[in-house]
Enzyme design. Structure first.
Site, PDB file in Angstrom:
ATOM      1  N   LYS A 183      45.387  43.447  43.112  1.00 24.89           N
ATOM      2  CA  LYS A 183      45.794  44.809  43.502  1.00 24.89           C
ATOM      3  C   LYS A 183      44.768  45.436  44.437  1.00 24.89           C
ATOM      4  O   LYS A 183      45.111  45.958  45.493  1.00 24.89           O
ATOM      5  CB  LYS A 183      45.954  45.705  42.250  1.00 24.89           C
ATOM      6  CG  LYS A 183      46.959  45.176  41.238  1.00 24.89           C
ATOM      7  CD  LYS A 183      47.106  46.093  40.038  1.00 24.89           C
ATOM      8  CE  LYS A 183      45.849  46.259  39.190  1.00 24.89           C
ATOM      9  NZ  LYS A 183      45.408  45.008  38.496  1.00 24.89           N
ATOM     10  N   ARG A 224      34.538  37.181  40.122  1.00 27.35           N
ATOM     11  CA  ARG A 224      34.633  38.356  41.007  1.00 27.35           C
ATOM     12  C   ARG A 224      33.284  39.040  41.202  1.00 27.35           C
ATOM     13  O   ARG A 224      32.480  39.139  40.287  1.00 27.35           O
ATOM     14  CB  ARG A 224      35.615  39.378  40.439  1.00 27.35           C
ATOM     15  CG  ARG A 224      35.594  40.676  41.244  1.00 27.35           C
ATOM     16  CD  ARG A 224      36.771  41.555  40.980  1.00 27.35           C
ATOM     17  NE  ARG A 224      36.862  41.959  39.590  1.00 27.35           N
ATOM     18  CZ  ARG A 224      37.871  42.653  39.106  1.00 27.35           C
ATOM     19  NH1 ARG A 224      38.878  43.007  39.907  1.00 27.35           N
ATOM     20  NH2 ARG A 224      37.907  42.984  37.842  1.00 27.35           N
TER      21      ARG A 224
END
Ligand code: AP5
Ligand code: MG
Ligand code: ZN
Length: 216
Positions: free
Chosen positions: A13, A127
């Site tokens: 997203k 990440r």
């Protein structure tokens, strides 16, 4: 253009929102980014939100609904916005409807990004996020040009506290229980656009562009 990006933790997203900001020149409104900034600054909001975030649970609806009601009134959102990480519960979705009705506007597209659970875990454990602009990188799948430095703004990269495997599993459970019912909610309203979120980042951006411009 008023758009919601819907999808589990790690679906991309935030990554795709950055592309959409450049492409359509409308702001990304990420409740996760707003809450993390509040935690960093130690505001009342941050103090209230921190425990929930560290446990991988949702911050209470009343808190995030208040954030969004204020944010969507700001000048930069008059031409459209990309909601990233909101709504995440049915009460949030219902509150959003009434916020938008008051502003005399409505959601044009709900882009649902779908990715397998094991791939989500791999994406989240690697990440790295930018302290400056919130851009997401990945040590293997999307490394920055210079290690530890954001390509976009030069800010420092860090690993989120909630990107540990145990907390990731909890966030995925919360998504399944509390957020995934929104897929049916928006399907019934006719605004759901489902996107295959596997494959490389540019291909997914192209799929989103096709859906939003009606050129599928
Ligand atoms: P939030 O910050 O919204 O986190 P999230 O929903 O868990 O989602 P993520 O940010 O982890 O994933 P993403 O989809 O943005 O993925 P990204 O693009 O970074 O929320 C955090 C917390 O805040 C919540 O747990 C909750 O406590 C609270 N909160 C926030 N909103 C709330 C709300 N509305 N109500 C209540 N509480 C709320 O990508 C992930 C990784 O994958 C990156 O490393 C990226 O480089 C990589 N990647 C992206 N695309 C690809 C690809 N195609 N191939 C390979 N790797 C890829
Ligand atoms: Mg995100
Ligand atoms: Zn940055």
């Amino acid at each position: 253009m008023d758009v919601i990006l819907l999808g589990p933790p790690g679906a991309g997203k935030g990554t795709q929102a950055k592309f959409m900001v450049d492409r359509w020149n409308i702001p990304q409104v990420s409740t996760g980014d707003i809450l993390r900034a509040a935690v960093r600054e130690g505001t009342g909001l941050g103090v209230e939100a921190r425990g929930f975030m560290d446990r991988g649970e949702l911050v209470p609806d009343r808190v995030v609904i208040g954030i969004i009601a204020e944010r969507l009134k700001e000048d930069d959102a008059t031409g459209g916005f990309i909601l990233d990480g909101f709504p995440r519960t049915l009460p949030q979705a219902e509150a959003l409807e009434s916020i938008l009705t008051d502003l005399d506007r409505n959601i044009d597209h709900v882009v649902s990004i779908e990715v397998d659970e094991e791939e989500l875990v791999d994406r989240l454990t690697g990440r790295r996020m930018c302290k400056g602009c919130g851009e997401s990188f990945h040590v293997l799948f999307n490394p920055p040009q210079n290690e530890g430095v954001c390509d976009r703004c030069g800010g420092g990269l860090y690993q989120r506290d909630d990107d540990k495997e145990g907390t990731i599993r909890q966030r995925l459970n919360v998504y399944r229980d509390q957020t995934s019912p929104l897929i049916a909610f928006y399907r019934e309203k006719g605004s759901l656009r489902e996107i295959d979120g596997s494959g490389n980042i540019q291909d997914i951006s192209a799929r989103i562009e096709q859906v939003l411009t009606g050129t599928e």
